[in-house]
Design an enzyme around this catalytic site. Structure first.
Site, PDB file in Angstrom:
ATOM      1  N   GLU A  81       0.810  -1.215   0.000  1.00 23.78           N
ATOM      2  CA  GLU A  81       0.000   0.000   0.000  1.00 23.78           C
ATOM      3  C   GLU A  81       0.844   1.264   0.000  1.00 23.78           C
ATOM      4  O   GLU A  81       2.000   1.274   0.430  1.00 23.78           O
ATOM      5  CB  GLU A  81      -0.900  -0.007   1.226  1.00 23.78           C
ATOM      6  CG  GLU A  81      -0.101  -0.165   2.505  1.00 23.78           C
ATOM      7  CD  GLU A  81      -0.955  -0.634   3.672  1.00 23.78           C
ATOM      8  OE1 GLU A  81      -1.687  -1.619   3.504  1.00 23.78           O
ATOM      9  OE2 GLU A  81      -0.879  -0.020   4.734  1.00 23.78           O
ATOM     10  N   CYS A 319       0.389   2.182   8.729  1.00 23.08           N
ATOM     11  CA  CYS A 319       1.237   1.046   8.381  1.00 23.08           C
ATOM     12  C   CYS A 319       0.555  -0.318   8.270  1.00 23.08           C
ATOM     13  O   CYS A 319       0.255  -0.955   9.274  1.00 23.08           O
ATOM     14  CB  CYS A 319       2.290   0.942   9.477  1.00 23.08           C
ATOM     15  SG  CYS A 319       3.901   1.054   8.819  1.00 23.08           S
TER      16      CYS A 319
HETATM   17  N1  SAH Z   1      10.275  -0.047   9.277  1.00 23.97           N
HETATM   18  C1  SAH Z   1      10.487   1.356   9.200  1.00 23.97           C
HETATM   19  C2  SAH Z   1       9.511   2.093   8.286  1.00 23.97           C
HETATM   20  C3  SAH Z   1       8.066   1.671   8.321  1.00 23.97           C
HETATM   21  S1  SAH Z   1       7.168   2.140   9.753  1.00 23.97           S
HETATM   22  C4  SAH Z   1      10.496   1.961  10.598  1.00 23.97           C
HETATM   23  O1  SAH Z   1      10.220   1.242  11.549  1.00 23.97           O
HETATM   24  O2  SAH Z   1      10.855   3.124  10.748  1.00 23.97           O
HETATM   25  C5  SAH Z   1       7.168   3.889   9.702  1.00 23.97           C
HETATM   26  C6  SAH Z   1       6.880   4.528  11.018  1.00 23.97           C
HETATM   27  O3  SAH Z   1       5.530   4.281  11.402  1.00 23.97           O
HETATM   28  C7  SAH Z   1       7.761   4.001  12.134  1.00 23.97           C
HETATM   29  O4  SAH Z   1       8.220   5.035  12.956  1.00 23.97           O
HETATM   30  C8  SAH Z   1       6.811   3.111  12.865  1.00 23.97           C
HETATM   31  O5  SAH Z   1       7.259   2.887  14.166  1.00 23.97           O
HETATM   32  C9  SAH Z   1       5.507   3.887  12.748  1.00 23.97           C
HETATM   33  N2  SAH Z   1       4.300   3.110  13.038  1.00 23.97           N
HETATM   34  C10 SAH Z   1       4.068   1.803  12.816  1.00 23.97           C
HETATM   35  N3  SAH Z   1       2.843   1.443  13.269  1.00 23.97           N
HETATM   36  C11 SAH Z   1       2.279   2.553  13.789  1.00 23.97           C
HETATM   37  C12 SAH Z   1       1.025   2.825  14.419  1.00 23.97           C
HETATM   38  N4  SAH Z   1       0.118   1.881  14.604  1.00 23.97           N
HETATM   39  N5  SAH Z   1       0.791   4.096  14.841  1.00 23.97           N
HETATM   40  C13 SAH Z   1       1.716   5.073  14.649  1.00 23.97           C
HETATM   41  N6  SAH Z   1       2.903   4.883  14.048  1.00 23.97           N
HETATM   42  C14 SAH Z   1       3.198   3.632  13.627  1.00 23.97           C
END
Ligand code: SAH
Length: 328
Positions: A81, A319
């Site tokens: 996505e 995400c």
């Molecule tokens: N794997 C990478 C990039 C993808 S996630 C990373 O961890 O940085 C991108 C961002 O979205 C990250 O900071 C992650 O911690 C955050 N994220 C993931 N799930 C989330 C949620 N449910 N609510 C808010 N932020 C979230």
């Protein structure tokens, strides 16, 4: 280089390779025969030898706040996505680098899907090339599904095509790659200087971070921070840390103090992201007042922060939420 190689085998040179790149990356052409400025004979040779893999999203959702979420099906049948977030100054596109993810972060919906596949550079770029808002996008964040540094070869290639003049000519300052922090590729990402870097921190305490982000066991944040202290990005680029706000878990004054302590001496910015809740987590986001209090504490301690607002909540735009809700 790859296009040049193909063109030179067919008796043509760099000029034709660049024209071809222009049609592919700027125009998003799906057919070599439509590349009018290329010699006809070259067009039909290319058409016979190569496949252009751009493909349209299979589903889209529009949120009340203007966020648009696109679902793509990869050639191997996985769902990924991208989210387009229009704003007053910037129109941001959030893209995925993997179908699923192997990092297993406890708050993240993508983690519930598990790891499916690494996206090819073409699949990463397709999320930009094949959406109707393509020409409006002026900021790209690698913050969708997957861990970019776990698919570094393809991420690097996509960054090169995004920033090169013969490619999409995006300014590096308008691209951000977000990562849990894997030392070796992170070091290379710093030295490439092709994007801003965002590191997902989420807790200043190792034990606690391990509970939220299993990667802490193999690659402790302390090591990543040592690296961040030693390395630097070109002046126009920015290092930031992402910090999800989890009510009653990581938003206490003790956390603010420790955060300021471990970030001391690193030129950076902290993005506070209230958790985007979903059915697979019991974790909750703090109230706006609590979030503001935490932000104020950090500011008092000399840390520059932004408190993010959540976008697209009504269309499961966080995400992995869209593809996890699609039939696989
Ligand atoms: N794997 C990478 C990039 C993808 S996630 C990373 O961890 O940085 C991108 C961002 O979205 C990250 O900071 C992650 O911690 C955050 N994220 C993931 N799930 C989330 C949620 N449910 N609510 C808010 N932020 C979230």
């Amino acid at each position: 280089d790859e296009l040049h190689q193909v063109c030179s085998i067919l008796g043509y040179g760099m000029a034709e390779a660049k024209k071809c790149a222009y049609y592919l990356y700027r125009k998003g052409k799906r057919n070599f025969m439509d590349m009018e400025l290329l010699p006809k004979i070259l067009r039909s040779e290319l058409e016979g030898q190569l496949t252009i893999s751009w493909h349209s999203p299979i589903k889209e959702q529009i949120s009340g706040d203007g966020t648009k979420k696109y679902l793509f099906k990869t050639p191997s049948g996985n769902f990924i996505e991208a989210a387009f977030m229009p704003g007053p100054k910037r129109n941001t596109l959030c893209i995925s680098t993997q179908a699923g993810c192997r990092m297993g972060c406890s708050f993240c919906h993508t983690a519930t899907i598990g790891f499916r596949e690494n996206l090819a550079a073409s699949e990463i770029l397709n999320q930009l090339v094949s959406i109707p808002e393509r020409a409006l996008v002026n900021r790209i964040v690698f913050m969708g599904m997957g861990e970019p540094l776990d698919n570094f070869w393809n991420v690097k290639k996509s960054l090169q095509i995004l920033t090169e003049g013969w490619g999409m000519a995006f300014g590096a300052a308008n691209i951000t790659v977000s990562t849990v922090g894997i030392p070796a590729p992170l070091e290379e990402l710093f030295s490439l200087g092709l994007c801003n870097i965002a590191i997902s921190l989420h807790s200043p305490f190792s034990e606690e971070r391990m509970g939220l982000m299993p990667i802490e066991k193999r690659h402790p944040i302390a090591k990543t921070l040592t690296l961040a202290r030693e390395l630097s990005l070109p002046k126009t680029l920015r290092l930031s840390f992402e910090y999800i706000l989890l009510n009653g878990v990581n938003d206490s004054p003790t956390h603010a103090l420790e955060l300021a302590k471990i970030l001391a001496g690193i030129k950076c910015h902290v993005n506070l992201i209230p958790l985007n809740g979903h059915q697979s987590t019991t974790l909750a986001s703090p109230t706006t007042k609590q979030a503001r209090d935490f932000q104020r504490q950090l500011n008092t301690l000399g840390i520059s922060t932004t408190l993010r607002t959540s976008r697209g909540g009504d269309i499961s735009a966080a995400c992995g939420q869209f593809s996890a809700s699609s039939k696989q």
